[in-house]
Design an enzyme around this catalytic site. Structure first.
Site, PDB file in Angstrom:
ATOM      1  N   CYS A  32       0.822  -1.213   0.000  1.00  0.00           N
ATOM      2  CA  CYS A  32       0.000   0.000   0.000  1.00  0.00           C
ATOM      3  C   CYS A  32       0.855   1.262   0.000  1.00  0.00           C
ATOM      4  O   CYS A  32       2.042   1.230   0.288  1.00  0.00           O
ATOM      5  CB  CYS A  32      -0.856   0.053   1.273  1.00  0.00           C
ATOM      6  SG  CYS A  32      -1.986  -1.294   1.489  1.00  0.00           S
ATOM      7  N   CYS A  36      -2.947   4.899   2.684  1.00  0.00           N
ATOM      8  CA  CYS A  36      -4.045   3.932   2.544  1.00  0.00           C
ATOM      9  C   CYS A  36      -4.896   3.892   3.810  1.00  0.00           C
ATOM     10  O   CYS A  36      -4.391   3.865   4.930  1.00  0.00           O
ATOM     11  CB  CYS A  36      -3.504   2.540   2.236  1.00  0.00           C
ATOM     12  SG  CYS A  36      -4.818   1.373   1.817  1.00  0.00           S
TER      13      CYS A  36
END
Length: 183
Positions: A32, A36
């Site tokens: 990520c 995120c």
């Protein structure tokens, strides 16, 4: 390398750190952006990557939610990730929200994508997995129906027996007797 500054960026979803580094979660195999909004991972499960290529080279898959590097995980791979998680954790409480958190997507989108790829909903897949495991246990052990329900993630014995009959056409006891006669 994990630093306190990077960890703070992850837990605070700080977009100022996007594209400075990416983080992967070992338990899910997903990477990520720091911004995120997915569930905060355990720090001991986090790997830091300096770029998308490094994360991909380490076999991490891009998050469906934050789309790091604008790489998108193909739907088939995303569903495979969900089914793998279900097969490993069928005995735990599993909801669409839990799966969505773990697989980094919205419950609604996850449900639609799963049904399109597999032909059944995630909940139906969970039930089929649990009943399949129950059939294996019934055929190979003397555990009680109640114990098998607990082992397969359906602790309510009446619900377990009803679901088992709905999916197989037999009660758990009938299924066990039938399989013992075959042997």
């Amino acid at each position: 390398m994990m630093t306190e500054e990077r960890w703070q960026a992850i837990i605070n979803n700080d977009c100022a750190y996007d594209n400075q580094f990416f983080y992967g979660v070992k338990t899910t195999g997903i990477f990520c952006r720091p911004s995120c909004k997915s569930k905060i991972p355990n720090i001991e499960n986090v790997r830091i990557f300096l770029d998308v290529q490094q994360a991909l080279a380490e076999q991490f898959r891009p998050c469906k939610r934050c789309k790091p590097g604008e790489h998108r995980l193909p739907d088939e791979d995303w569903v495979a990730q969900m089914t793998e998680y279900i097969e490993k954790h069928y005995s735990k409480t599993l909801t669409l929200e839990t799966l969505a958190d773990i697989c980094h997507g919205s419950p609604y989108h996850m449900q639609r994508t799963f049904k399109r790829i597999k032909g059944i909903t995630p909940i139906e897949y969970i039930q089929e997995t649990r009943i399949s495991k129950a059939k294996q246990i019934l055929a190979s052990s003397d555990k009680t129906v109640k114990e098998i329900g607990f082992l397969t993630g359906i602790p309510n014995t009446a619900h377990f027996a009803t679901l088992f009959k709905k999916k197989t056409g037999y009660t758990p006891t009938e299924y066990r007797k039938l399989n013992r006669k075959k042997k």
